[in-house]
Design an enzyme around this catalytic site. Structure first.
Site, mmCIF file in Angstrom:
data_model
loop_
_atom_site.group_PDB
_atom_site.id
_atom_site.type_symbol
_atom_site.label_atom_id
_atom_site.label_comp_id
_atom_site.label_asym_id
_atom_site.label_seq_id
_atom_site.Cartn_x
_atom_site.Cartn_y
_atom_site.Cartn_z
ATOM 1 N N CYS A 78 0.840 -1.200 0.000
ATOM 2 C CA CYS A 78 0.000 0.000 0.000
ATOM 3 C C CYS A 78 0.883 1.260 0.000
ATOM 4 C CB CYS A 78 -0.996 -0.047 1.152
ATOM 5 S SG CYS A 78 -2.392 1.034 0.864
ATOM 6 N N HIS A 172 -3.225 -4.774 1.564
ATOM 7 C CA HIS A 172 -2.551 -5.015 2.852
ATOM 8 C C HIS A 172 -2.481 -6.518 3.154
ATOM 9 C CE1 HIS A 172 -2.369 -0.980 4.853
ATOM 10 N NE2 HIS A 172 -3.169 -0.692 3.848
ATOM 11 N N GLU A 174 -0.843 -8.029 5.298
ATOM 12 C CA GLU A 174 -0.713 -8.293 6.738
ATOM 13 C C GLU A 174 -2.075 -8.273 7.430
ATOM 14 O OE1 GLU A 174 -0.345 -5.511 5.301
ATOM 15 O OE2 GLU A 174 -0.878 -3.845 6.621
HETATM 16 N N1 GLN Z 1 -3.426 6.456 0.914
HETATM 17 C C1 GLN Z 1 -2.188 6.136 1.533
HETATM 18 C C2 GLN Z 1 -1.028 6.813 0.826
HETATM 19 O O1 GLN Z 1 -1.084 7.054 -0.335
HETATM 20 C C3 GLN Z 1 -1.941 4.645 1.557
HETATM 21 C C4 GLN Z 1 -2.990 3.967 2.399
HETATM 22 C C5 GLN Z 1 -2.513 2.722 3.057
HETATM 23 O O2 GLN Z 1 -1.322 2.427 3.143
HETATM 24 N N2 GLN Z 1 -3.473 2.003 3.573
HETATM 25 O O3 GLN Z 1 -0.048 7.072 1.458
#
Ligand code: GLN
Length: 193
Positions: A78, A172, A174
């Site tokens: 992410c 994610h 995890e």
């Molecule tokens: N929206 C976040 C970003 O761009 C990422 C979101 C997340 O890691 N769950 O930093």
């Protein structure tokens, strides 16, 4: 095998717990000294702008950039994927590790769809669909030839990529009960994936 989880901000505790369940030595990485003797690194989800700013203030940006540039095994999830990207389609984002030849768009699903779960076809993990948890997730808008696309959403959006020993997911791993993504990363670290 020893895996470091970048613990500057975000969901690092959950990664450490999964790694321990898999019988791997997992350590929280906060300072350049913590990078010694690691076999791989995970950059967790969180807020990519904060993570990159904290990398800078904790003198981690340059050493991490060097490792990523040398094809050291790194999994970015992410916000971690955003940190690894060569280009982010958002001018307000500070330059991160710029290691993977991908262009990502942050918060690609808008506010209406803050988080969701999707069952992904993910051939590298086996035949069974992979339950992926997306939270304010980025997507990969484009990839260079050296980048392997590992998984897409039904609409074709690219959500998991690999380039050499760098692995990145928009979701994610995890937070799902399925440990196959971490196993896959550990195989890359071991040189057998
Ligand atoms: N929206 C976040 C970003 O761009 C990422 C979101 C997340 O890691 N769950 O930093």
């Amino acid at each position: 095998m020893s895996i470091g989880v970048l613990a500057l901000q975000g969901a690092f505790v959950e990664h450490i717990e999964i790694l321990k369940r898999l019988g791997v030595q997992a350590t929280a990485v906060r300072r350049p000294e913590d990078l010694k003797d690691l076999d791989g690194i995970i950059i967790p989800g969180g807020e990519s702008t904060s993570i990159v700013n904290l990398m800078q203030t904790s003198a981690m940006l340059q050493p991490l950039k060097e490792l990523a540039g040398a094809d050291f095994p790194i999994l970015g999830t992410c916000a971690g994927m955003v940190c690894l990207a060569r280009e982010v389609a958002d001018n307000s984002y500070p330059p991160g590790l710029a290691a993977m030849d991908i262009v990502v768009r942050r918060n690609a699903f808008g506010r209406q769809v803050d988080s969701f779960e999707a069952k992904l076809a993910f051939p590298a993990l086996g035949e069974r669909p992979y339950p992926a948890v997306f939270i304010r997730a980025p997507i990969v808008e484009s990839t260079a030839a050296a980048v392997q696309v590992l998984a897409r959403l039904n609409d074709g959006s690219v959500v998991a990529v690999r380039q050499g020993r760098l692995l990145a997911t928009a979701f994610h791993p995890e937070l799902s009960a399925d440990i196959r993504l971490h196993r896959y990363f550990l195989k890359i670290v071991a040189g057998s994936g």
